[in-house]
Write a protein that holds these residues in place. Structure first.
Motif, PDB file in Angstrom:
ATOM      1  N   SER A   7       0.830  -1.199   0.000  1.00  0.00           N
ATOM      2  CA  SER A   7       0.000   0.000   0.000  1.00  0.00           C
ATOM      3  C   SER A   7       0.870   1.257   0.000  1.00  0.00           C
ATOM      4  O   SER A   7       0.648   2.179  -0.791  1.00  0.00           O
ATOM      5  N   ALA A  12      -1.873   2.721  -3.279  1.00  0.00           N
ATOM      6  CA  ALA A  12      -3.204   2.102  -3.261  1.00  0.00           C
ATOM      7  C   ALA A  12      -3.560   1.770  -1.817  1.00  0.00           C
ATOM      8  O   ALA A  12      -2.713   1.288  -1.064  1.00  0.00           O
ATOM      9  N   SER A  13      -4.780   2.022  -1.446  1.00  0.00           N
ATOM     10  CA  SER A  13      -5.193   1.705  -0.080  1.00  0.00           C
ATOM     11  C   SER A  13      -5.238   0.195   0.122  1.00  0.00           C
ATOM     12  O   SER A  13      -5.334  -0.575  -0.840  1.00  0.00           O
ATOM     13  N   ARG A  15      -7.663  -1.370   1.322  1.00  0.00           N
ATOM     14  CA  ARG A  15      -8.989  -1.771   0.847  1.00  0.00           C
ATOM     15  C   ARG A  15      -8.969  -2.010  -0.661  1.00  0.00           C
ATOM     16  O   ARG A  15      -9.547  -2.978  -1.158  1.00  0.00           O
ATOM     17  N   SER A  16      -8.304  -1.110  -1.400  1.00  0.00           N
ATOM     18  CA  SER A  16      -8.201  -1.276  -2.855  1.00  0.00           C
ATOM     19  C   SER A  16      -7.453  -2.551  -3.210  1.00  0.00           C
ATOM     20  O   SER A  16      -7.848  -3.278  -4.124  1.00  0.00           O
ATOM     21  N   TYR A  19      -9.675  -5.404  -2.785  1.00  0.00           N
ATOM     22  CA  TYR A  19     -10.641  -5.397  -3.887  1.00  0.00           C
ATOM     23  C   TYR A  19      -9.995  -5.971  -5.155  1.00  0.00           C
ATOM     24  O   TYR A  19     -10.611  -6.768  -5.862  1.00  0.00           O
ATOM     25  N   TYR A  20      -8.755  -5.574  -5.443  1.00  0.00           N
ATOM     26  CA  TYR A  20      -8.072  -6.091  -6.622  1.00  0.00           C
ATOM     27  C   TYR A  20      -7.971  -7.613  -6.547  1.00  0.00           C
ATOM     28  O   TYR A  20      -8.134  -8.300  -7.558  1.00  0.00           O
ATOM     29  N   GLN A  23     -11.317  -9.218  -7.295  1.00  0.00           N
ATOM     30  CA  GLN A  23     -11.649  -9.139  -8.720  1.00  0.00           C
ATOM     31  C   GLN A  23     -10.735 -10.003  -9.586  1.00  0.00           C
ATOM     32  O   GLN A  23     -10.896 -10.047 -10.803  1.00  0.00           O
ATOM     33  N   VAL A  46       0.274  -3.453  -9.520  1.00  0.00           N
ATOM     34  CA  VAL A  46      -0.672  -2.500  -8.931  1.00  0.00           C
ATOM     35  C   VAL A  46      -0.611  -1.172  -9.679  1.00  0.00           C
ATOM     36  O   VAL A  46      -1.646  -0.541  -9.940  1.00  0.00           O
ATOM     37  N   ARG A  50      -3.867   0.442 -11.450  1.00  0.00           N
ATOM     38  CA  ARG A  50      -4.319   1.802 -11.125  1.00  0.00           C
ATOM     39  C   ARG A  50      -4.354   2.693 -12.365  1.00  0.00           C
ATOM     40  O   ARG A  50      -5.266   3.511 -12.524  1.00  0.00           O
ATOM     41  N   LEU A  53      -7.427   1.651 -14.372  1.00  0.00           N
ATOM     42  CA  LEU A  53      -8.643   2.132 -13.717  1.00  0.00           C
ATOM     43  C   LEU A  53      -8.791   3.644 -13.893  1.00  0.00           C
ATOM     44  O   LEU A  53      -9.894   4.135 -14.148  1.00  0.00           O
ATOM     45  N   SER A  59     -12.693  -3.146 -14.173  1.00  0.00           N
ATOM     46  CA  SER A  59     -11.929  -4.233 -13.549  1.00  0.00           C
ATOM     47  C   SER A  59     -12.130  -5.538 -14.313  1.00  0.00           C
ATOM     48  O   SER A  59     -11.217  -6.372 -14.396  1.00  0.00           O
TER      49      SER A  59
END
Length: 120
Positions: A7, A12-13, A15-16, A19-20, A23, A46, A50, A53, A59
């Protein structure tokens, strides 16, 4: 490296990053205690995720392109190529639309400058 370091290094958080993974865009290994662990290649991955996105790539489309970020099978490479071609066409259209908007805005700005010059 653990999720916190990934992170910090990517911006990227956590949480992100989770999520990645959900997905199918990112894979981690797990320690015996269940902690996620990542390698150096994940930093670049990552960054690519990003960037895609930020460009408006979904995604789902990114997941279709993921095989090209590793050693794909021929079928995976073909699917990824179709996805990339579709996304390139979509982005090309978006760029053209932005060019038209930019030209219109520049015309309005010039009209406004002339008006101000005449009425100052």
């Amino acid at each position: 490296m653990r999720i916190g370091e990934l992170s910090r290094r990517t911006g990227a958080s956590r949480r992100s990053l989770r999520y990645y993974e959900e997905q199918g865009l990112l894979e981690s290994t797990r320690s015996a205690s269940g902690q996620r662990h990542y390698s150096e290649e994940h930093v670049e991955r990552v960054g690519l995720i990003r960037a895609f996105l930020a460009a408006g790539v979904s995604s789902t489309a990114i997941a279709d392109m993921i095989p090209c970020m590793k050693r794909p099978s021929v079928d995976e490479a073909r699917r990824a190529a179709r996805t990339m071609a579709r996304e390139r066409a979509r982005l090309t259209s978006a760029v053209e639309s932005l060019r038209v908007s930019m030209n219109s805005l520049e015309d309005l700005m010039e009209t406004n400058r002339r008006y101000l010059a005449e009425h100052s």
